[in-house]
Design an enzyme around this catalytic site. Structure first.
Site, PDB file in Angstrom:
ATOM      1  N   CYS A 102       0.806  -1.230   0.000  1.00  0.00           N
ATOM      2  CA  CYS A 102       0.000   0.000   0.000  1.00  0.00           C
ATOM      3  C   CYS A 102       0.837   1.276   0.000  1.00  0.00           C
ATOM      4  O   CYS A 102       0.440   2.293  -0.574  1.00  0.00           O
ATOM      5  CB  CYS A 102      -0.942   0.029   1.205  1.00  0.00           C
ATOM      6  N   CYS A 117       1.671   3.698  -3.021  1.00  0.00           N
ATOM      7  CA  CYS A 117       0.685   4.686  -3.500  1.00  0.00           C
ATOM      8  C   CYS A 117       0.222   5.635  -2.397  1.00  0.00           C
ATOM      9  O   CYS A 117      -0.030   6.803  -2.638  1.00  0.00           O
ATOM     10  CB  CYS A 117      -0.551   3.985  -4.062  1.00  0.00           C
ATOM     11  N   HIS A 118       0.038   5.095  -1.172  1.00  0.00           N
ATOM     12  CA  HIS A 118      -0.578   5.930  -0.124  1.00  0.00           C
ATOM     13  C   HIS A 118       0.458   6.579   0.793  1.00  0.00           C
ATOM     14  O   HIS A 118       0.077   7.352   1.676  1.00  0.00           O
ATOM     15  CB  HIS A 118      -1.557   5.085   0.701  1.00  0.00           C
ATOM     16  N   MET A 172      -7.583   1.870  -7.330  1.00  0.00           N
ATOM     17  CA  MET A 172      -7.305   0.987  -6.191  1.00  0.00           C
ATOM     18  C   MET A 172      -7.451  -0.465  -6.648  1.00  0.00           C
ATOM     19  O   MET A 172      -8.511  -0.851  -7.161  1.00  0.00           O
ATOM     20  CB  MET A 172      -8.320   1.315  -5.083  1.00  0.00           C
ATOM     21  N   HIS A 185       9.605  10.181 -12.390  1.00  0.00           N
ATOM     22  CA  HIS A 185      10.057   8.802 -12.150  1.00  0.00           C
ATOM     23  C   HIS A 185      11.405   8.523 -12.815  1.00  0.00           C
ATOM     24  O   HIS A 185      12.420   8.522 -12.170  1.00  0.00           O
ATOM     25  CB  HIS A 185       8.989   7.812 -12.598  1.00  0.00           C
ATOM     26  N   HIS A 228       7.127   5.467 -19.569  1.00  0.00           N
ATOM     27  CA  HIS A 228       8.179   4.820 -18.768  1.00  0.00           C
ATOM     28  C   HIS A 228       9.372   4.586 -19.689  1.00  0.00           C
ATOM     29  O   HIS A 228       9.499   3.528 -20.312  1.00  0.00           O
ATOM     30  CB  HIS A 228       7.663   3.496 -18.174  1.00  0.00           C
TER      31      HIS A 228
HETATM   32 FE1  DHE Z   1      13.047   0.420 -11.389  1.00  0.00          FE
HETATM   33  C1  DHE Z   1      15.301   2.543 -12.955  1.00  0.00           C
HETATM   34  C2  DHE Z   1      12.041   2.981  -9.383  1.00  0.00           C
HETATM   35  C3  DHE Z   1      10.513  -1.539 -10.189  1.00  0.00           C
HETATM   36  C4  DHE Z   1      14.226  -2.208 -13.208  1.00  0.00           C
HETATM   37  N1  DHE Z   1      13.528   2.404 -11.248  1.00  0.00           N
HETATM   38  C5  DHE Z   1      14.490   3.080 -11.977  1.00  0.00           C
HETATM   39  C6  DHE Z   1      14.557   4.440 -11.521  1.00  0.00           C
HETATM   40  C7  DHE Z   1      13.636   4.560 -10.502  1.00  0.00           C
HETATM   41  C8  DHE Z   1      12.999   3.282 -10.336  1.00  0.00           C
HETATM   42  C9  DHE Z   1      13.345   5.795  -9.688  1.00  0.00           C
HETATM   43  C10 DHE Z   1      15.485   5.510 -12.066  1.00  0.00           C
HETATM   44  C11 DHE Z   1      16.827   5.401 -11.414  1.00  0.00           C
HETATM   45  C12 DHE Z   1      17.840   6.390 -11.945  1.00  0.00           C
HETATM   46  O1  DHE Z   1      17.944   6.562 -13.159  1.00  0.00           O
HETATM   47  O2  DHE Z   1      18.560   7.008 -11.132  1.00  0.00           O
HETATM   48  N2  DHE Z   1      11.509   0.670 -10.051  1.00  0.00           N
HETATM   49  C13 DHE Z   1      11.287   1.803  -9.336  1.00  0.00           C
HETATM   50  C14 DHE Z   1      10.133   1.633  -8.481  1.00  0.00           C
HETATM   51  O3  DHE Z   1       9.702   2.440  -7.619  1.00  0.00           O
HETATM   52  C15 DHE Z   1       9.461   0.375  -8.881  1.00  0.00           C
HETATM   53  C16 DHE Z   1       8.251   0.750  -9.727  1.00  0.00           C
HETATM   54  C17 DHE Z   1       8.921  -0.512  -7.771  1.00  0.00           C
HETATM   55  C18 DHE Z   1       9.860  -0.863  -6.650  1.00  0.00           C
HETATM   56  O4  DHE Z   1       9.357  -1.261  -5.588  1.00  0.00           O
HETATM   57  O5  DHE Z   1      11.074  -0.750  -6.795  1.00  0.00           O
HETATM   58  C19 DHE Z   1      10.565  -0.248  -9.750  1.00  0.00           C
HETATM   59  N3  DHE Z   1      12.470  -1.537 -11.651  1.00  0.00           N
HETATM   60  C20 DHE Z   1      11.422  -2.131 -11.069  1.00  0.00           C
HETATM   61  C21 DHE Z   1      11.325  -3.515 -11.456  1.00  0.00           C
HETATM   62  O6  DHE Z   1      10.475  -4.347 -11.037  1.00  0.00           O
HETATM   63  C22 DHE Z   1      12.350  -3.768 -12.493  1.00  0.00           C
HETATM   64  C23 DHE Z   1      11.673  -3.975 -13.835  1.00  0.00           C
HETATM   65  C24 DHE Z   1      13.214  -4.988 -12.230  1.00  0.00           C
HETATM   66  C25 DHE Z   1      14.140  -4.891 -11.063  1.00  0.00           C
HETATM   67  O7  DHE Z   1      15.310  -5.197 -11.214  1.00  0.00           O
HETATM   68  O8  DHE Z   1      13.693  -4.512  -9.981  1.00  0.00           O
HETATM   69  C26 DHE Z   1      13.098  -2.438 -12.456  1.00  0.00           C
HETATM   70  N4  DHE Z   1      14.492   0.214 -12.824  1.00  0.00           N
HETATM   71  C27 DHE Z   1      14.844  -0.983 -13.392  1.00  0.00           C
HETATM   72  C28 DHE Z   1      15.969  -0.751 -14.280  1.00  0.00           C
HETATM   73  C29 DHE Z   1      16.266   0.615 -14.221  1.00  0.00           C
HETATM   74  C30 DHE Z   1      15.328   1.195 -13.292  1.00  0.00           C
HETATM   75  C31 DHE Z   1      16.643  -1.823 -15.128  1.00  0.00           C
HETATM   76  C32 DHE Z   1      17.385   1.357 -14.971  1.00  0.00           C
HETATM   77  C33 DHE Z   1      17.057   1.509 -16.415  1.00  0.00           C
HETATM   78  C34 DHE Z   1      18.133   2.203 -17.177  1.00  0.00           C
HETATM   79  O9  DHE Z   1      18.309   1.863 -18.347  1.00  0.00           O
HETATM   80  O10 DHE Z   1      18.819   3.077 -16.643  1.00  0.00           O
END
Ligand code: DHE
Length: 587
Positions: free
Chosen positions: A87, A90-91, A128, A367, A413
């Protein structure tokens, strides 16, 4: 991340539904089966942070209050875990609202237990998730959560310089490290691969495709970034643990570590001329802060809170998370994107004692994003607002907010996005979307293609929604778009390849999952990353932790399978970061 599956409430489950209204502030809903059909959760709606590190921490239960169900310490602990995992994304950690509504007792108490239980069970068309009818939360968990929400919110601890310093360890001091590269690895060719569920990174040789070494990192490790010279690699875990790896050592190994908070997602290093390898910066989700560290030791130098005013209504937000951070190549500055307040901070690291921070009001829920091909402009998605903000890093100002009405789709994204030269509109930067199949191409050349600059010049149609990353390379003629969160197994296991010279031509679907040779599991294919030469692109075939995963290497010129990297150490590979492309911001 939560389950990417689509959730649709069946008409049958509508019987007896008490939900005549949505949460406060939204329009009244009629409780007929037709309105329930709208209680769907899209892949975009489910892609929200899961704060499971905070969920595991032990917090004090609130004191008993008249008219509020009391929770035993064990129940409170279990409810906290559920709340932070499912939760809080989002919240908000403090339940004061983010993309979702506030859930503080002043809001929840007038609604009462029954209302809360049913709301969690059935969800709402406003976004939700239907936790109960989708089968994701059993009845006892839902009831526990409804009781928990009537109580005062938990208050996770702060994590200031004292706590940060207490976690700081230099395992190999600078003077004990090699004076010159001590291994035979082609460092610029190396890929750092996130092994998400084992909390490790695998360093894979770009030429031989062999794993050079696997290194332990933080929990559910998220991304890697390289120092400007390429010598140092920084990995950040979701538990906010930063690992500094010296790629000159034989084999490369961790030389320092630190925790900069309780929950984090981003890390970057200084890249301005004269400041290469000098500093690192990491941004936290909780507490809401960023920390500037010495580049070669991770010694924490400055902690700065991001709590402050929203850019639009100018109201106080108690927990604005740090999303993407990029390093400016024009000034000694980090570009820090603050999610909930919508402020883009230009943090000048020239004089840390007299820190200069300029705030650029952009859009809420910033993001991820990346630089244009000249590296002068930064384009960042405010994904929950269907907006891309463009900032000029040279003149330090907002250039434009490109919105839905201008052609941005549902929940952009981009990852870092993709830069290429469009045959008609000149240089463009592209983003795909979580919520729909579109790919928006934005003109980025305000000098020679003024008419197209900062406009959506073309919208392509990809395989479907659920896209996370888009990629090309200056030497490539292809644009690749993944769809790992698409609910159709075939679409999530393949990638769309567009011909940059002829974007009208339909995309070719590359069956990467099938090419991997793995036949079990969901085989989500994600995050293409080019090699140093820009002639091959690597895709992760991301399976569950207990199933086999792989990396599929595609020949960019022919779009044919080149090789598959299968190794039992490759558990849940997701992000891949080639040293050369990451340090030089080539994408
Ligand atoms: Fe990420 C980048 C946040 C889930 C793989 N992810 C980012 C960035 C943020 C972010 C803020 C940018 C960072 C930067 O550039 O400084 N990601 C989040 C979340 O909040 C989210 C939605 C949920 C969580 O609880 O973390 C989340 N992310 C994921 C995944 O489930 C992914 C697909 C697989 C994993 O490894 O967790 C994932 N995020 C990535 C990747 C990047 C990324 C591979 C960098 C991409 C790039 O090319 O620079």
């Amino acid at each position: 991340m939560r389950s990417p599956a689509m959730h649709v409430i069946s008409a049958a489950s509508a019987v007896g539904l008490l939900l005549a209204a949505s949460m406060p502030g939204s329009a009244q809903q009629k409780s007929d089966p037709k309105s329930l059909e709208q209680h769907k959760t899209s892949p975009g709606g489910k892609y929200e942070p899961s704060l499971d590190v905070l969920g595991g921490s032990k917090l004090e239960p609130p004191g008993a209050k008249e008219g509020v169900p009391t929770l035993s310490p064990a129940e409170f602990q279990a409810a906290n875990q559920l709340y932070f995992e499912r939760c809080a994304g989002c919240h908000g950690v403090l339940r004061k609202g983010a993309t979702g509504k506030p859930l503080t007792p002043d809001v929840t108490k007038p609604l009462g237990f029954d209302y809360l239980r049913d709301f969690i069970t059935y969800g709402s068309p406003a976004g939700m998730p239907n936790w109960g009818t989708s089968g994701e939360m059993p009845k006892d968990q839902i009831e526990l959560m409804a009781k928990y929400l009537l109580n005062e919110p938990a208050q996770p601890p702060e994590f200031g310089m004292k706590e940060i310093k207490a976690t700081w360890k230099v395992t190999v001091p600078v003077d004990k490290r090699p004076k010159a590269k001590a291994n035979k690895i082609d460092i610029d060719g190396l890929f750092s691969v996130t092994l998400r569920d084992t909390g490790e990174i695998a360093l894979i040789d770009g030429a031989t495709k062999k794993i050079a070494t696997v290194i332990k990192t933080g929990y559910a490790v998220h991304i890697s970034r390289m120092s400007a010279s390429g010598r140092y690699l920084y990995a950040i875990g979701r538990d906010a643990k930063v690992d500094l790896i010296d790629l000159w050592m034989d084999p490369p190994q961790t030389v320092a570590e630190i925790k900069i908070g309780a929950e984090a997602r981003s890390i970057e290093t200084s890249k301005a001329k004269g400041w290469e390898d000098k500093y690192a910066i990491a941004g936290a989700y909780w507490p809401p802060q960023y920390v500037i560290m010495n580049g070669d030791t991770l010694e924490p130098l400055k902690v700065v809170s991001t709590r402050g005013m929203t850019y639009d209504t100018q109201e106080y937000h108690p927990e604005p998370r740090v999303a993407a951070i990029v390093a400016s190549h024009f000034h000694p500055e980090f570009v820090v994107n603050v999610k909930e307040t919508g402020q883009i901070l230009m943090v000048n690291y020239q004089d840390l004692d007299n820190l200069r921070v300029s705030s650029i009001g952009a859009e809420r829920f910033l993001h991820d994003g990346g630089l244009d091909s000249t590296r002068r402009y930064f384009l960042v998605a405010a994904n929950a607002r269907n907006t891309v903000a463009v900032v000029d890093l040279k003149d330090r100002k907002l250039v434009r907010l490109i919105r839905e009405k201008d052609g941005i789709g549902d929940k952009p994204h981009p990852g870092r996005g993709a830069n290429f030269v469009h045959p008609k509109f000149g240089p463009v930067w592209a983003t795909s979307h979580l919520g729909d199949e579109t790919i928006a191409l934005i003109g980025t050349d305000p000098v020679k293609h003024k008419e197209s600059a900062w406009k959506v010049v073309q919208v392509l149609k990809g395989q479907g929604g659920g896209s996370l990353f888009i990629k090309t390379h200056p030497k490539s003629k292809n644009l690749y778009v993944d769809t790992p969160l698409n609910p159709e197994a075939e679409i999530s296991a393949s990638v769309a390849a567009f011909d940059i010279a002829n974007l009208e031509k339909p995309y070719e679907a590359l069956p990467i999952g099938q090419w991997s040779g793995i036949s079990v599991g969901q085989r989500r294919v994600t995050q293409g990353e080019f090699n140093k030469a820009g002639d091959e692109i690597w895709f992760s075939v991301w399976n569950a932790k207990d199933q086999e995963s792989a990396i599929v290497v595609v020949d960019d010129r022919t779009r044919k399978l080149k090789t598959v990297i299968r190794d039992k150490r490759l558990v849940t590979p997701t992000g891949k970061f080639n040293v050369m492309n990451t340090r030089k911001d080539v994408y």
